[in-house]
Design a protein around this motif. Sequence first.
Motif, short mmCIF file in Angstrom:
data_model
loop_
_atom_site.label_atom_id
_atom_site.label_comp_id
_atom_site.label_asym_id
_atom_site.label_seq_id
_atom_site.Cartn_x
_atom_site.Cartn_y
_atom_site.Cartn_z
N LYS A 257 -7.08 -5.03 9.67
CA LYS A 257 -6.95 -3.65 10.13
C LYS A 257 -5.78 -2.97 9.43
CE LYS A 257 -5.85 -1.01 14.32
NZ LYS A 257 -5.53 -1.09 15.76
N LYS A 258 -4.71 -3.72 9.18
CA LYS A 258 -3.52 -3.16 8.54
C LYS A 258 -3.74 -2.93 7.04
CE LYS A 258 0.35 -4.82 10.00
NZ LYS A 258 1.52 -5.72 10.22
N ARG A 259 -4.50 -3.83 6.43
CA ARG A 259 -4.70 -3.74 4.98
C ARG A 259 -5.83 -2.80 4.59
NH1 ARG A 259 -3.62 -9.68 2.19
NH2 ARG A 259 -1.69 -10.16 3.33
N MET A 260 -6.85 -2.73 5.40
CA MET A 260 -8.01 -1.89 5.09
C MET A 260 -7.72 -0.44 5.47
SD MET A 260 -11.92 -2.10 6.54
CE MET A 260 -12.22 -3.80 6.08
N ASP A 261 -7.01 0.25 4.61
CA ASP A 261 -6.67 1.64 4.88
C ASP A 261 -6.43 2.38 3.57
OD1 ASP A 261 -6.18 3.93 6.33
OD2 ASP A 261 -4.83 2.95 7.75
N VAL A 262 -6.36 3.69 3.66
CA VAL A 262 -6.29 4.53 2.47
C VAL A 262 -4.90 4.53 1.85
CG1 VAL A 262 -8.11 6.04 3.32
CG2 VAL A 262 -5.73 6.59 3.83
N ILE A 263 -4.86 4.86 0.58
CA ILE A 263 -3.61 5.13 -0.13
C ILE A 263 -3.46 6.65 -0.20
CG2 ILE A 263 -2.29 4.78 -2.24
CD1 ILE A 263 -3.04 2.18 -0.77
N PRO A 264 -2.33 7.20 0.23
CA PRO A 264 -2.17 8.66 0.16
C PRO A 264 -2.50 9.19 -1.24
CG PRO A 264 -0.36 7.70 1.37
CD PRO A 264 -1.14 6.55 0.81
N VAL A 265 -3.29 10.23 -1.28
CA VAL A 265 -3.75 10.77 -2.56
C VAL A 265 -2.58 11.19 -3.44
CG1 VAL A 265 -5.11 12.61 -3.64
CG2 VAL A 265 -5.93 11.53 -1.54
N SER A 266 -1.56 11.78 -2.83
CA SER A 266 -0.42 12.25 -3.62
C SER A 266 0.28 11.10 -4.33
CB SER A 266 0.57 12.99 -2.71
OG SER A 266 1.04 12.14 -1.67
N ILE A 267 0.40 9.96 -3.65
CA ILE A 267 1.03 8.78 -4.27
C ILE A 267 0.19 8.27 -5.43
CG2 ILE A 267 1.57 6.34 -3.91
CD1 ILE A 267 2.63 6.98 -1.20
N ALA A 268 -1.12 8.17 -5.21
CA ALA A 268 -2.00 7.63 -6.24
C ALA A 268 -2.00 8.52 -7.49
CB ALA A 268 -3.42 7.49 -5.68
N VAL A 269 -2.06 9.83 -7.29
CA VAL A 269 -2.05 10.75 -8.45
C VAL A 269 -0.70 10.66 -9.17
CG1 VAL A 269 -2.18 13.15 -9.18
CG2 VAL A 269 -3.71 12.33 -7.40
N ALA A 270 0.38 10.63 -8.40
CA ALA A 270 1.72 10.57 -9.01
C ALA A 270 1.90 9.28 -9.81
CB ALA A 270 2.79 10.67 -7.92
N GLN A 271 1.44 8.16 -9.26
CA GLN A 271 1.58 6.89 -9.98
C GLN A 271 0.70 6.85 -11.22
OE1 GLN A 271 1.55 3.86 -6.45
NE2 GLN A 271 2.97 3.10 -8.01
N ALA A 272 -0.50 7.40 -11.11
CA ALA A 272 -1.38 7.46 -12.28
C ALA A 272 -0.74 8.30 -13.38
CB ALA A 272 -2.74 8.03 -11.88
N ALA A 273 -0.14 9.42 -12.98
CA ALA A 273 0.52 10.30 -13.96
C ALA A 273 1.70 9.59 -14.61
CB ALA A 273 0.98 11.57 -13.27
N LYS A 274 2.50 8.92 -13.79
CA LYS A 274 3.70 8.23 -14.31
C LYS A 274 3.32 7.06 -15.21
CE LYS A 274 8.10 6.97 -14.45
NZ LYS A 274 7.95 5.91 -15.47
N GLU A 275 2.39 6.24 -14.77
CA GLU A 275 2.06 5.02 -15.50
C GLU A 275 1.24 5.29 -16.76
OE1 GLU A 275 3.31 2.14 -14.78
OE2 GLU A 275 4.29 2.84 -12.96
N SER A 276 0.48 6.39 -16.78
CA SER A 276 -0.38 6.67 -17.94
C SER A 276 0.15 7.80 -18.81
CB SER A 276 -1.79 7.02 -17.46
OG SER A 276 -1.81 8.30 -16.84
N TYR A 337 4.15 -5.17 -1.21
CA TYR A 337 3.96 -3.87 -0.56
C TYR A 337 3.67 -4.03 0.94
CZ TYR A 337 3.19 -3.35 -5.53
OH TYR A 337 3.33 -3.44 -6.89
N LYS A 338 4.16 -5.11 1.50
CA LYS A 338 3.95 -5.40 2.92
C LYS A 338 4.59 -4.33 3.81
CE LYS A 338 4.36 -9.16 6.27
NZ LYS A 338 4.83 -10.56 6.49
N GLU A 339 5.80 -3.90 3.45
CA GLU A 339 6.48 -2.87 4.24
C GLU A 339 5.73 -1.54 4.17
OE1 GLU A 339 10.56 -2.45 3.22
OE2 GLU A 339 11.02 -4.59 3.42
N PHE A 340 5.17 -1.26 3.02
CA PHE A 340 4.36 -0.05 2.85
C PHE A 340 3.18 -0.06 3.83
CE2 PHE A 340 0.45 1.61 0.92
CZ PHE A 340 0.79 2.93 0.66
#
Length: 405
Positions: A257-276, A337-340
């Motif tokens: 239940k704790k692991r099966m959840d969404v990643i905030p869109v803003s974080i995912a876009v920001a990380q994609a922008a930074k890493e790529s 990313y357990k704390e996350f």
Amino acid sequence: MSFQYRQKLFDLGKIYKISEIKNYLIRNKRLTTAQLELILLKNRVPLPFSDKNLPKSLYSFKLKEKIFTNLFLTVAIFVFVFSIIVSRPYIKSVVSKVKLTYVSSEYDSNYQLKKDIIQDDLKSAEKSFSLQSKKNKNKIKVPKSNFFSLNTMTTMNLFEDLDYDLNNVRSNKKIKPIYLTQLPRDLKDIESVKVKKDIFIKIILPLIVAENDNILKDRRIFFKILNKSNNSMGEKIWLNRKFKEYKIKDKDTSELKKRMDVIPVSIAVAQAAKESGWGTSRFALEGNAMFGQWTWGGEGIVPLDKNKSQSHKILKFPILRASVKAYKNNLNTHNGYKEFRTKRSELRNNNKPIKGLDLIHLLDRYAETGAEYTLVLEKIINQNSLAEFDDISLLQAENKKEFNL
């Protein structure tokens, strides 16, 4: 009234089998001519003369009947027109979805034609944009794939045809299912930073939202299974598959239940922008690697600037969406990313929205720079108003297709 006329009324009663007249005759009760006429009219039997020859009482009766009929028709027409006006927004929405489906089919059916157009667009793109050709010693290798990459000009034309605008997404909180499989090869040559960012966000955003949508669907199935006292064999198999996907060996449902959840869109876009590098890095263009994930055994791209002591590679993917899925699995399963995940679960349990800025500081272990890395991500989110995308959802269009472009 004559006897012949009265007899005609009785004959009409027999012909139309009016039971009321028959009952009166059986009981030997006399019916007046006016009563006979009323009974026939009540049973919708036409009288043997026109309205003009009717007695005043009968004429008044028929007039009232016509008035009620006309009134009923008027009300019916009014209700119909009113329903059309009220349902106009819905009709507009349906038309929009049909338009999206039509355009999707058009792009899908003209797959071969687009390959020829791309070569022409590469030339016209140089005139339409202020492209800055940069000499690069390490040329980008185009990966062998069943998919081909659109150039920037063609990608922008596609978005325009589909009426895909980020301002509309921000205001309507809905995004169309437009899935590109690869980044434009010439995205790195776009001189305008604003244009480059806009194109990149438009490409990556639907992929992220779609993966979140899949996770939410899984959560609904998961809770449905938990709320049942007895589960079917299919449900048990599904549950075991999810335990494996989220790397839970002891089959702990609370952990799932704790692991099966969404990643905030803003974080995912920001990380994609930074890493790529906003979609311009060698790893992103060669291997659809949007999030810079490392691998020691899988298929990957060797970094050119790594130390001799390092043996890692950057994990590569056949399409962009596979990279997004792997990234989300990484954040949802890795021990770093357990704390996350714990903080996200607390927000969920307290019925609070899952926002990127509330969780971004817990991803300090994603990069070697730690807390400094999360500050960079926070800056990207704020400067590009990415937090406005945290609560958007996928527009459910009929016959939606993934564009293998």
